[in-house]
Structures are given as C-alpha cells and as structure tokens.
Write a protein that holds these residues in place. Sequence first.
Motif, short mmCIF file in Angstrom:
data_model
loop_
_atom_site.label_atom_id
_atom_site.label_comp_id
_atom_site.label_asym_id
_atom_site.label_seq_id
_atom_site.Cartn_x
_atom_site.Cartn_y
_atom_site.Cartn_z
N VAL A 57 -26.73 -21.49 5.98
CA VAL A 57 -26.06 -21.29 4.70
C VAL A 57 -26.96 -21.89 3.62
O VAL A 57 -27.83 -22.73 3.92
N ASP A 58 -26.78 -21.49 2.38
CA ASP A 58 -27.52 -22.09 1.27
C ASP A 58 -26.60 -22.99 0.47
O ASP A 58 -25.44 -22.62 0.19
N LEU A 59 -27.10 -24.15 0.07
CA LEU A 59 -26.41 -24.99 -0.89
C LEU A 59 -26.76 -24.40 -2.25
O LEU A 59 -27.96 -24.33 -2.60
N ILE A 60 -25.76 -23.93 -3.00
CA ILE A 60 -26.05 -23.24 -4.26
C ILE A 60 -25.62 -24.03 -5.49
O ILE A 60 -25.90 -23.61 -6.61
N GLY A 61 -25.00 -25.17 -5.31
CA GLY A 61 -24.61 -25.96 -6.46
C GLY A 61 -24.05 -27.31 -6.07
O GLY A 61 -23.45 -27.46 -5.02
N VAL A 62 -24.28 -28.28 -6.95
CA VAL A 62 -23.70 -29.62 -6.81
C VAL A 62 -23.23 -30.03 -8.20
O VAL A 62 -23.99 -29.94 -9.16
N SER A 124 -23.21 -20.99 -0.20
CA SER A 124 -23.23 -19.54 -0.37
C SER A 124 -22.13 -18.81 0.37
O SER A 124 -21.79 -17.68 0.02
N ASP A 125 -21.54 -19.42 1.38
CA ASP A 125 -20.44 -18.77 2.12
C ASP A 125 -19.07 -19.09 1.53
O ASP A 125 -18.05 -18.73 2.08
N GLY A 126 -19.05 -19.77 0.38
CA GLY A 126 -17.79 -20.13 -0.27
C GLY A 126 -17.27 -21.51 0.10
O GLY A 126 -16.32 -21.99 -0.52
N THR A 127 -17.87 -22.16 1.07
CA THR A 127 -17.45 -23.50 1.46
C THR A 127 -17.75 -24.49 0.33
O THR A 127 -18.79 -24.41 -0.33
N ARG A 128 -16.84 -25.42 0.15
CA ARG A 128 -17.03 -26.51 -0.82
C ARG A 128 -16.71 -27.81 -0.11
O ARG A 128 -15.71 -27.91 0.59
N LEU A 129 -17.58 -28.80 -0.30
CA LEU A 129 -17.38 -30.12 0.29
C LEU A 129 -17.37 -31.16 -0.82
O LEU A 129 -18.19 -31.10 -1.74
#
Length: 146
Positions: A57-62, A124-129
């Motif tokens: 997956v890609d990390l697309i934002g923090v 990128s898959d919609g996951t948020r942590l």
Amino acid sequence: MRRAVFLGLWGLAGAAALGGCSSRPELSSEEGWVRLAAVPGRPAAAYFIVHGGAKPVDLIGVSSDVAITSEMHEGGMAMKKVDAVPIPAGGTVAFQPGGRHVMLYDMNPGVKPGRILSLLLTFSDGTRLRQGARVIAAGDPAPQNG
C-alpha cells in the motif's frame, strides 16, 4: 495401523504449519514523535515507523489537528517533497531524522515539549491510522524507543 498414525500426525503437523502461515501481518504504526522548530514560525518534523500489512500500500498523507498543512519529505539538507511512500507487504518503513519525515507547517503555538500529538496516516487503500507522537524541543535528543 502405523501408516494411519503417521499420516494422522503428519496431517496435524501440516495443519499447524499452515495455521502459522495464515497469520497475516497487519498494517500498523508506532514510535511517533515530533521535533519542534528551533525558530518560531518554521515547520516541525514528525517521525514514526510503519509496518506493512498483507498487501503493499502507499502512505499518501499524514496530518495533525495542530498543524495547518503537512508534507511528506525525503532526505536531510537536500530534502524533496513526496506525494506517496510505498509500504511493502510485511515490510517496515521508518520516518527518521535525515531520511523520510513529515513537515508540519503553521503549528499551533501552544504545542509545547512533553505533549502527545495525534497524527493521522492515510493510505491508498482508504485505511487511516491514528498515531500518537510525543513532542520534543528543537535541541533535545531523539527519543529512545524500545
């Protein structure tokens, strides 16, 4: 009879081995911290570790609720903005001084060392942590986790 017992035990061993293989890694993050800027008005820098899950997956934002904007960067003195950071399946990607990091711009001036901020990592898959991040002063040494 012996053959049946042997095959039965072999089947149990195989099932146990397959059971161990079915535990997939889970996308997660840890060891968050933020270094405040040495000069007021300059951006702070955020660091953490991301552990990849079962699929790349890609990390697309923090982002953080105490900063107006944020950008992911790579490099130290010659840093460049990046729009995505690949997180390999089962892999680990560290955001650390001199390497990948997140610049937090226009931080709330009330944020002081010792506070725990909340970082929101978006994939990128919609996951948020949500990742907690301990705030340290500009001249303080990096936290030692472990």
